[in-house]
Design an enzyme around this catalytic site. Structure first.
Site, PDB file in Angstrom:
ATOM      1  N   PRO A  90      -8.022  -3.970   1.546  1.00  0.00           N
ATOM      2  CA  PRO A  90      -6.671  -3.895   2.133  1.00  0.00           C
ATOM      3  C   PRO A  90      -5.558  -3.596   1.135  1.00  0.00           C
ATOM      4  CG  PRO A  90      -7.318  -6.177   1.907  1.00  0.00           C
ATOM      5  CD  PRO A  90      -8.508  -5.365   1.470  1.00  0.00           C
ATOM      6  N   CYS A  91      -5.531  -2.364   0.629  1.00  0.00           N
ATOM      7  CA  CYS A  91      -4.460  -1.995  -0.295  1.00  0.00           C
ATOM      8  C   CYS A  91      -3.094  -2.009   0.394  1.00  0.00           C
ATOM      9  CB  CYS A  91      -4.745  -0.631  -0.921  1.00  0.00           C
ATOM     10  SG  CYS A  91      -5.160   0.663   0.241  1.00  0.00           S
TER      11      CYS A  91
END
Length: 286
Positions: free
Chosen positions: A250-251
């Site tokens: 989850p950047c």
């Protein structure tokens, strides 16, 4: 056929398309509040039908969802849901890194394998509908190695971007091989496997991102501390931007310390929608 019957008969891919277009329209109008009638007309549905489809998929009403797309939402996330990665680490990748009921099996390539640029690998690819527009998935026999979103970049650019990361691999269009993993990734149940291909430092940063729980955020400086290089914020930011498996790694949950969204490889509109979507569903589950 009545509208109710049509709603029952609509395939999931149709709902994905409707919601993706609606999110785009809502995000484009933020911080203004677009009316239900305006957004419904934009996706070609009656207000009642649109509200039903939207609420069923996102978990909240369109009006409530708009509250999560305001410009100060990122600052509120940092104030209220700032994840301390050392604490999150105690829960492991299958705890803090869970995405709803999805369990991620994580496998990284060795530095030597990475240095070979994908030589000897066969990478299957395919296009899928997603909550955030067209999604390009790529994977080996061991798991997904790439997930990109083309709503803002376009399909050709997204494909070229991912393929350039493993230039010596053989690419094979085979969406059916990837479909179970992709379905799970977007809340369809089951589990997915990740076969992550990157340099050792990048993989450390991506592992740290996996420790950020759904609906929470962290900062680039926190990530730098978590990987043991507190002064390497710029390098961490580059590694975040090179994350090949967006959404699952989850950047989009990495923000600037001052509360700004920062950059996002697949477009800030996509990042904003992801953060809003997660916040809405987390709040409804509380």
């Amino acid at each position: 056929m009545s509208e109710t019957a049509e709603s029952i008969a609509e395939p999931l891919s149709y709902h994905y398309g409707v919601i993706a277009r609606a999110i785009d329209r809502i995000a484009d109008r933020a911080p203004e509040q677009a009316s239900l009638e305006e957004v419904a007309a934009g996706v070609g549905l009656s207000p009642a039908h649109f509200q039903r489809v939207f609420s069923q998929w996102v978990g909240v009403s369109p009006k409530r969802f708009q509250q999560y797309l305001t410009l100060d939402h990122a600052r509120r996330l940092l104030a209220e849901r700032h994840s301390v990665l050392d604490a999150a680490h105690a829960s492991g990748l299958s705890g803090g890194g869970r995405l709803h009921d999805l369990f991620l099996r994580w496998e990284a390539m060795s530095p030597g394998e990475y240095a070979r640029g994908g030589a000897g690998l066969t990478i299957a690819w395919g296009w899928f509908d997603s909550p955030f527009g067209p999604a390009l998935a790529m994977g080996t026999d061991r798991g997904l190695c790439g997930l990109a979103f083309a709503a803002e970049t376009g399909r050709e650019a997204a494909f070229a971007d991912l393929a350039a990361r493993w230039p010596k691999a053989r690419y094979l269009e085979a969406a059916d091989r990837l479909e179970p993993w992709v379905t799970a990734a977007f809340g369809g149940g089951g589990e997915t496997a990740l076969h992550v291909i990157g340099a050792p430092f990048q993989i450390k940063v991506w592992e740290a991102l996996l420790r950020v729980p759904t609906g929470h955020v962290t900062t680039y400086s926190d990530l730098a501390v978590a990987v043991g290089h507190p002064s390497a914020q710029r390098a961490v930011g580059t590694a975040v931007g090179r994350n090949p498996v967006s959404w699952l790694i989850p950047c989009h949950r990495a923000l600037r310390k001052a509360g700004g969204l920062g950059g996002y490889h697949w477009g800030l509109g996509v990042k904003r929608a992801m953060l809003a979507w997660e916040s809405a569903r987390l709040d409804e589950a509380v």
